[in-house]
Design a protein around this motif. Structure first.
Motif, PDB file in Angstrom:
ATOM      1  N   ARG A   1      -4.090  12.812   0.842  1.00 35.25           N
ATOM      2  CA  ARG A   1      -4.337  11.331   1.946  1.00 35.25           C
ATOM      3  C   ARG A   1      -4.435  10.389   1.338  1.00 35.25           C
ATOM      4  N   ALA A   2      -3.751   9.594   2.157  1.00 29.15           N
ATOM      5  CA  ALA A   2      -4.091   7.701   1.571  1.00 29.15           C
ATOM      6  C   ALA A   2      -4.019   7.236   2.011  1.00 29.15           C
ATOM      7  N   THR A   3      -4.789   5.942   0.973  1.00 31.56           N
ATOM      8  CA  THR A   3      -4.855   4.456   3.113  1.00 31.56           C
ATOM      9  C   THR A   3      -5.724   3.632   2.503  1.00 31.56           C
ATOM     10  N   SER A   4      -4.951   2.104   2.598  1.00 29.20           N
ATOM     11  CA  SER A   4      -5.851   1.424   2.167  1.00 29.20           C
ATOM     12  C   SER A   4      -7.465   0.726   2.745  1.00 29.20           C
ATOM     13  N   ALA A   5      -8.752   0.214   2.550  1.00 24.92           N
ATOM     14  CA  ALA A   5     -10.390   0.405   3.100  1.00 24.92           C
ATOM     15  C   ALA A   5     -10.300  -1.130   2.031  1.00 24.92           C
ATOM     16  N   LYS A   6     -11.358  -1.882   2.442  1.00 23.65           N
ATOM     17  CA  LYS A   6     -12.280  -3.009   1.942  1.00 23.65           C
ATOM     18  C   LYS A   6     -13.429  -2.050   1.300  1.00 23.65           C
ATOM     19  N   LEU A   7     -13.679  -1.736  -0.161  1.00 28.84           N
ATOM     20  CA  LEU A   7     -14.937  -0.945  -0.154  1.00 28.84           C
ATOM     21  C   LEU A   7     -15.229  -2.253  -1.086  1.00 28.84           C
ATOM     22  N   LEU A   8     -17.195  -1.821  -1.699  1.00 24.52           N
ATOM     23  CA  LEU A   8     -17.898  -1.853  -2.578  1.00 24.52           C
ATOM     24  C   LEU A   8     -17.803  -1.066  -3.556  1.00 24.52           C
TER      25      LEU A   8
ATOM     26  N   MET B   1       0.814  -1.147   0.519  1.00 20.70           N
ATOM     27  CA  MET B   1      -0.367  -0.546   0.015  1.00 20.70           C
ATOM     28  C   MET B   1       0.871   1.376  -0.025  1.00 20.70           C
ATOM     29  N   LEU B   2       1.960   1.033   1.056  1.00 17.24           N
ATOM     30  CA  LEU B   2       2.869   2.180   0.358  1.00 17.24           C
ATOM     31  C   LEU B   2       3.356   2.841  -0.376  1.00 17.24           C
ATOM     32  N   SER B   3       3.936   1.039  -1.347  1.00 13.20           N
ATOM     33  CA  SER B   3       4.727   1.808  -2.677  1.00 13.20           C
ATOM     34  C   SER B   3       3.635   2.190  -4.060  1.00 13.20           C
ATOM     35  N   ARG B   4       2.372   1.273  -3.480  1.00 15.74           N
ATOM     36  CA  ARG B   4       1.662   1.764  -4.457  1.00 15.74           C
ATOM     37  C   ARG B   4       0.557   3.192  -5.090  1.00 15.74           C
ATOM     38  N   SER B   5       0.687   3.750  -3.084  1.00 16.77           N
ATOM     39  CA  SER B   5       0.330   4.874  -3.367  1.00 16.77           C
ATOM     40  C   SER B   5       0.749   6.548  -3.667  1.00 16.77           C
TER      41      SER B   5
END
Length: 339
Positions: free
Chosen positions: A301-308, A140-144
């Motif tokens: 700002r960036a992060t990761s999450a489970k999204l629909l 996530m950190l790299s691909r952001s």
């Protein structure tokens, strides 16, 4: 929650700790207070700078654990390298020697000092603390950074490069550099790497071999590591190769590690990221993980999450907590990328 954001001056102590923890070969973060403070100030200025074209901006970001307010990682992007300080590489080539008279043909590999990547954007300064190296946090950190490139492509050179750390031992000794030290530079690998990180590169122009180097004349140990990556760097290289990055025959002048490149618009994550519209509400259940970022610059700002996320709609529902962390509200655009 883990949030990626631009670095700020209050992060100095955390960045200094990261510089200490990263060890040999992490040239972009030397353990030097003045340089690290200057890096932070340069990044802060870059995030608010109005530009006509990329020049010498640097965008340094940190990964913050909002539960503890601890900075646990960092990642960076250079807008256009070599515009102020010389940016050296060795270019691998081949010279052909052929004589019909004696019926002999030889192909000889060569190394030529060059500045061919001047003006290219660079992926750099990627580090994640040990206890956070799980749950795809590193990915996530790299691909952001690709979401940032996709959103702000006008701020970067068309070619994006990444220098891969070459082979060295636990003490930081490089088989490739050993030859350079013995015959040309006269200082050890750690010191040369450190000076390079400080931006003090005059010694390179003064002491590096200016003529073509014939690879076959190097010690066997040095020949073997040209274009090879450090064991710890292999996962990073695999990730970049999956994004479309390839080595075009350029290697680091100190450790012989490969430099990989890709046109900014050909990077898989740049192409596949999507702009959606935020709706704040109760997030529906989903098993699909995404990296997501706002479209801001200074307040990125960036992060990761489970999204629909559906191909049928350009709307995505975020919880109030997630929306607040990303500094977005209903109706705002957001960029998403499947993990």
């Amino acid at each position: 929650m883990l949030i990626i954001r631009p670095i700020r001056s209050s992060d100095f102590a955390a960045l200094y700790h990261i510089a200490e923890e990263s060890g040999h070969g992490f040239t972009s973060l030397p353990v030097n207070e003045e340089l690290l403070r200057n890096k932070i100030a340069r990044s802060e200025a870059s995030f608010v700078k109005t530009i006509d074209k990329p020049f010498d901006e640097g965008y340094l970001m940190v990964l913050e654990d909002t539960d503890t307010q601890e900075v646990v990682g960092t990642c960076g992007l250079e807008a256009a390298v070599g515009m102020v300080d010389a940016f050296y590489h060795y270019r691998l080539g081949t010279e052909v020697y052929h004589s019909e008279q004696i019926d002999v043909r030889n192909e000889v590999e060569t190394l030529t000092l060059c500045h061919d990547y001047t003006g290219s954007a660079e992926l750099c300064t990627l580090f994640l603390g040990d206890k956070y190296r799980k749950n795809n946090n590193g990915r996530m950190l790299s691909r952001s950074r690709f979401l940032f490139l996709a959103q702000h492509s006008e701020r970067f050179g068309e070619t994006v490069i990444a220098e891969m750390r070459g082979e060295s031992d636990a003490e930081g000794n490089s088989p490739f550099y050993t030859w350079l030290q013995q015959h040309f530079l006269g200082i050890d690998f750690v010191q040369a790497d450190y000076l390079s990180g400080l931006g003090q590169k005059a010694f390179m122009a003064e002491m590096m071999p200016k003529n073509t180097v014939y690879v076959c004349m190097l010690p066997e140990a040095a020949q073997k590591v040209i274009g090879e990556v450090h064991t710890n760097t292999r996962p990073a290289l695999n990730l970049l190769q999956a994004e479309g990055f390839r080595c075009r025959g350029y290697v680091d002048i100190f450790d012989g590690g490969p430099t990989v490149e890709c046109n900014i618009n050909d990077i898989r994550s740049v192409r596949e990221s999507r702009l959606l519209t935020v709706k704040v509400g109760d997030m529906p259940a989903s098993d699909s993980s995404f990296i997501l970022s706002n479209t801001l610059l200074a307040d990125y700002r960036a992060t990761s999450a489970k999204l629909l996320v559906s191909d049928e709609t350009d709307e995505v529902i975020l919880s109030p907590e997630l929306a607040a962390a990303l500094m977005v509200a209903t109706g705002d655009p957001i960029r998403v990328l499947a993990m």
